[in-house]
Write an enzyme that holds these catalytic residues in place. Structure first.
Site, short mmCIF file in Angstrom:
data_model
loop_
_atom_site.label_atom_id
_atom_site.label_comp_id
_atom_site.label_asym_id
_atom_site.label_seq_id
_atom_site.Cartn_x
_atom_site.Cartn_y
_atom_site.Cartn_z
N ASN A 290 0.96 -1.08 0.19
CA ASN A 290 0.07 -0.09 0.12
C ASN A 290 1.05 1.34 -0.05
OD1 ASN A 290 -0.46 1.84 2.51
ND2 ASN A 290 0.25 -0.06 3.32
N PHE B 192 -1.67 8.18 4.54
CA PHE B 192 -2.36 8.62 5.57
C PHE B 192 -3.51 9.39 5.01
CE2 PHE B 192 1.37 9.39 8.88
CZ PHE B 192 1.28 7.91 9.12
N SER C 195 5.66 4.78 8.77
CA SER C 195 5.06 4.63 7.74
C SER C 195 5.94 5.16 6.67
CB SER C 195 3.61 5.51 7.44
OG SER C 195 3.41 5.69 6.20
N ASN D 10 5.06 5.85 3.45
CA ASN D 10 4.27 6.41 2.44
C ASN D 10 4.25 8.05 2.63
OD1 ASN D 10 4.17 4.11 1.10
ND2 ASN D 10 2.32 3.66 2.62
N THR D 11 4.93 8.58 3.49
CA THR D 11 4.86 10.09 3.87
C THR D 11 6.27 10.43 3.68
OG1 THR D 11 2.77 10.45 5.16
CG2 THR D 11 4.56 11.94 5.41
N LYS E 225 5.40 2.97 17.06
CA LYS E 225 5.27 1.95 16.06
C LYS E 225 6.59 2.38 15.24
CE LYS E 225 2.35 -0.61 12.87
NZ LYS E 225 1.03 -0.64 12.19
N ASN F 106 5.95 -1.94 11.48
CA ASN F 106 5.22 -1.63 10.39
C ASN F 106 5.73 -2.27 9.06
OD1 ASN F 106 3.54 0.24 8.82
ND2 ASN F 106 4.13 1.92 10.08
#
Length: 353
Positions: A110, A114, A173, A175-176, A211, A240
């Protein structure tokens, strides 16, 4: 998995993954998914950082991003549920497509970024959630265009903290952009100081978790353990999603984003065991990454996890997996002569180091 669940998953897998994700949440909300209710026993009951859990298996953040299905999820058998991530302001996330099934690998990639309705809307939903024996927590995130990402975590906690049982600081994460840079010693110490200050202003003290990513080396893990123990954190969630693509077979293996599911199991469990050694039992650890069976859940406990989370395996195994894992854990504990699963925690750590 019964025939109806197998049929339902088969239909969902014929759809775009993100659309199927949304439909699965709608099915839960409208009562179309059979749910067992809370699952517990003296063997499964777990104390996690002062939270009394019916059992040690939780739902990881990312499934119910906007806290719209809390009531059914707390009846799905989980011992605790984590929703979000929430950011101070709403944001759409990254462009679609941003969710990919890797069926051959029993995995998911994915790059949502966010996407969420924002802390005010999510906080309002949390304020009206039903109370019960299953603790509900919120994953805290930062806005992509924020000029003070560290401050974003404290802002979300201030807004939503009064309505949750725990909160998770998500600096892992992929993805940021540059979010993972906040895992360094100085940045993480400053970030957590702000979060703890925000927690001190809440009507009641709630546990705060951190996390982390699975892609950290030994030196980086040692730094995180040191900061975690000094900061007043209540637990670490390991881990994660990963940026690694080692050994993947599926056509979507090269998509950008975080990889979760079966290929993450070994990597995340080794990080878990290293953290267990570094923290010397002074901090509870939550094992997540690649759990799709009772045996894998049991191995996470042996490696040092006091509690567990899963999410991606539900894509392939359905909600009945929750009951299957818990009954399997109960059986393994009894066969080992243990009165409670907590007695197994860390006893097999050496095999993962």
């Amino acid at each position: 998995m019964n025939f109806v669940e197998r049929l339902g998953l088969g239909l969902l897998h014929r759809m775009d993954p993100e659309r199927a994700h949304g439909l699965s949440i709608s099915a839960l909300r409208f009562g179309l998914v059979p749910l067992p209710g809370p699952i517990t026993s003296p063997v499964l009951a777990t104390n996690l950082a002062g939270l009394m859990l019916p059992n040690p298996l939780g739902l990881a953040a990312g499934y119910d991003k906007n806290a719209t299905a809390i009531a059914p999820l707390t009846r799905a058998g989980f011992g605790f549920v984590e929703v979000g991530a929430a950011t101070p302001r709403p944001q759409p996330g990254n462009p679609q497509p941003r969710l990919f099934r890797l069926t051959e690998d029993r995995a998911v990639i994915n790059r949502f970024g966010f996407n969420n309705d924002g802390a005010e809307v999510i906080g309002a939903r949390l304020a009206t959630r039903p109370q019960g024996p299953v603790p509900v927590g919120l994953n805290l995130g930062a806005n992509k265009d924020s000029t003070d990402r560290a401050g974003d975590f404290a802002r979300v906690l201030t807004l939503c903290g009064p309505h949750v049982d725990f909160a998770t600081v998500n600096v892992s994460s992929p993805n940021t952009e540059k979010l993972r840079d906040l895992q360094g010693r100085a940045a993480l110490s400053a970030l957590l100081a702000g979060v703890m200050e925000a927690r001190a202003g809440l009507p009641r003290r709630i546990p705060v978790f951190l996390k982390i990513a699975p892609d950290l080396n030994g030196e980086e893990l040692a730094e995180i353990a040191e900061v975690a123990l000094a900061s007043g954190l209540d637990a670490i969630i390991a881990t994660n999603t990963t940026l690694s693509r080692e050994g993947l077979k599926s056509a979507s293996r090269d998509q950008i984003g975080g990889l979760s599911g079966a290929p993450l199991f070994e990597k995340s469990t080794r990080v878990l065991a290293q953290l267990s050694k570094l923290t010397e039992g002074k901090l509870p650890l939550i094992g997540v990454g690649g759990i799709s069976s009772a045996e894998e859940a049991w191995q996470k406990l042996l490696a040092g996890a006091s509690a567990l989370q899963l999410y991606s395996a539900l894509v392939y195994n359905g909600m009945s997996l929750v009951t299957d894992v818990l009954r399997g854990l109960e059986d393994r504990a009894r066969k080992a002569g243990l009165a409670n699963v907590a007695a197994a925690v860390g006893t097999g750590r050496g095999a993962w180091l």
